[in-house]
Design an enzyme around this catalytic site. Structure first.
Site, PDB file in Angstrom:
ATOM      1  N   CYS A  79       0.969  -1.160   0.095  1.00 12.48           N
ATOM      2  CA  CYS A  79       0.001  -0.029  -0.021  1.00 12.48           C
ATOM      3  C   CYS A  79       1.102   1.282   0.088  1.00 12.48           C
ATOM      4  O   CYS A  79       1.423   1.635  -0.944  1.00 12.48           O
ATOM      5  CB  CYS A  79      -0.891  -0.019   1.366  1.00 12.48           C
ATOM      6  SG  CYS A  79      -2.415   0.873   0.854  1.00 12.48           S
ATOM      7  N   HIS A 171      -3.338  -5.039   1.635  1.00 17.14           N
ATOM      8  CA  HIS A 171      -2.626  -5.372   2.992  1.00 17.14           C
ATOM      9  C   HIS A 171      -2.724  -6.912   3.053  1.00 17.14           C
ATOM     10  O   HIS A 171      -3.584  -7.236   3.892  1.00 17.14           O
ATOM     11  CB  HIS A 171      -3.355  -4.619   4.105  1.00 17.14           C
ATOM     12  CG  HIS A 171      -2.917  -3.150   4.080  1.00 17.14           C
ATOM     13  ND1 HIS A 171      -1.918  -2.669   4.891  1.00 17.14           N
ATOM     14  CD2 HIS A 171      -3.517  -2.175   3.559  1.00 17.14           C
ATOM     15  CE1 HIS A 171      -1.903  -1.251   4.722  1.00 17.14           C
ATOM     16  NE2 HIS A 171      -3.092  -0.988   3.874  1.00 17.14           N
ATOM     17  N   GLU A 173      -0.920  -8.416   5.014  1.00 16.66           N
ATOM     18  CA  GLU A 173      -0.569  -8.657   6.731  1.00 16.66           C
ATOM     19  C   GLU A 173      -1.571  -8.384   7.644  1.00 16.66           C
ATOM     20  O   GLU A 173      -1.814  -8.682   8.769  1.00 16.66           O
ATOM     21  CB  GLU A 173       0.629  -7.665   7.088  1.00 16.66           C
ATOM     22  CG  GLU A 173       0.231  -6.244   7.397  1.00 16.66           C
ATOM     23  CD  GLU A 173      -0.076  -5.482   6.101  1.00 16.66           C
ATOM     24  OE1 GLU A 173      -0.054  -5.919   5.082  1.00 16.66           O
ATOM     25  OE2 GLU A 173      -0.340  -4.054   6.223  1.00 16.66           O
TER      26      GLU A 173
HETATM   27  N1  GLN Z   1      -3.518   6.436   0.802  1.00 16.71           N
HETATM   28  C1  GLN Z   1      -2.290   6.053   1.414  1.00 16.71           C
HETATM   29  C2  GLN Z   1      -1.183   7.084   1.060  1.00 16.71           C
HETATM   30  O1  GLN Z   1      -1.279   7.685   0.079  1.00 16.71           O
HETATM   31  C3  GLN Z   1      -1.977   4.708   1.542  1.00 16.71           C
HETATM   32  C4  GLN Z   1      -2.902   3.802   2.323  1.00 16.71           C
HETATM   33  C5  GLN Z   1      -2.506   2.896   3.050  1.00 16.71           C
HETATM   34  O2  GLN Z   1      -1.259   2.392   3.072  1.00 16.71           O
HETATM   35  N2  GLN Z   1      -3.426   1.848   3.575  1.00 16.71           N
HETATM   36  O3  GLN Z   1      -0.096   6.887   1.546  1.00 16.71           O
END
Ligand code: GLN
Length: 193
Positions: A79, A171, A173
């Site tokens: 992410c 994610h 995890e």
């Molecule tokens: N939207 C977040 C960002 O731009 C990422 C979201 C996440 O890691 N769950 O960093």
């Protein structure tokens, strides 16, 4: 095997727990002296990519981590971690670590709709991989043939591998499925040191 987990912000504890349950030793990277320990790989967790990038610079971690990845250290970004690894965002160069040939779209599903669960195939891993998306990005496109698409959900790329670098928009995890972490460990074993 020892894996460094970037622990500046975000969902790093869940990565540590998963890796430990798979029999891997982990340590948290909060400052430069942590980073200088021996390691076989690095996990960059989800969280807030802008905050993580600022902290990497403030703590003097940005250059050593970027250089280690460029030198071949296996890395797994989830992410926000994927966002940090991306070279481009919506066609423009990004300020992050920028080691992966991918173009990312941040908060791609809209701030509210960005959190959802899916089950989809991931190449080399399985047909039914559970995926938790939280204000998730997706990958607009890969920028070179060395960046290999592993998974597509609703027409959007959500997992890629480029040699020793692995990244997911979701994610793993935060699920009970260990396959992606297992895959990363195997990737480390295959990477020449
Ligand atoms: N939207 C977040 C960002 O731009 C990422 C979201 C996440 O890691 N769950 O960093």
């Amino acid at each position: 095997m020892r894996i460094a987990v970037l622990a500046l912000q975000g969902a790093f504890i869940e990565h540590e727990q998963m890796l430990q349950e798979l029999g891997v030793e982990t340590f948290e990277v909060r400052q430069l002296s942590d980073w200088q320990q021996p390691k076989d790989g690095l996990v960059i967790p989800g969280g807030e990519s802008t905050t993580q990038t600022k902290l990497l610079h403030d703590l003097g971690l940005y250059e050593p981590i970027r250089q280690a990845i460029l030198d071949g250290l296996p890395v797994f970004g989830t992410c926000a971690g994927l966002i940090l690894l991306a070279k481009q965002e919506d066609g423009h160069p990004r300020e992050g670590l920028g080691t992966m040939d991918i173009d990312v779209c941040r908060n791609a599903y809209g701030r509210q709709l960005g959190s959802f669960h899916a089950v989809a195939p991931v190449a080399g891993i399985g047909e039914e991989v559970p995926m938790t998306f939280i204000r998730a990005p997706y990958i607009n496109k890969v920028l070179s043939p060395s960046s290999q698409v592993l998974s597509v959900v609703d027409g959007h790329i959500v997992a890629v591998r480029q040699d020793h670098q692995l990244a997911t928009a979701f994610h793993p995890e935060l699920t009970t499925d260990y396959h992606l972490h297992q895959y990363f460990i195997e990737q480390i074993c295959q990477t020449p040191s």
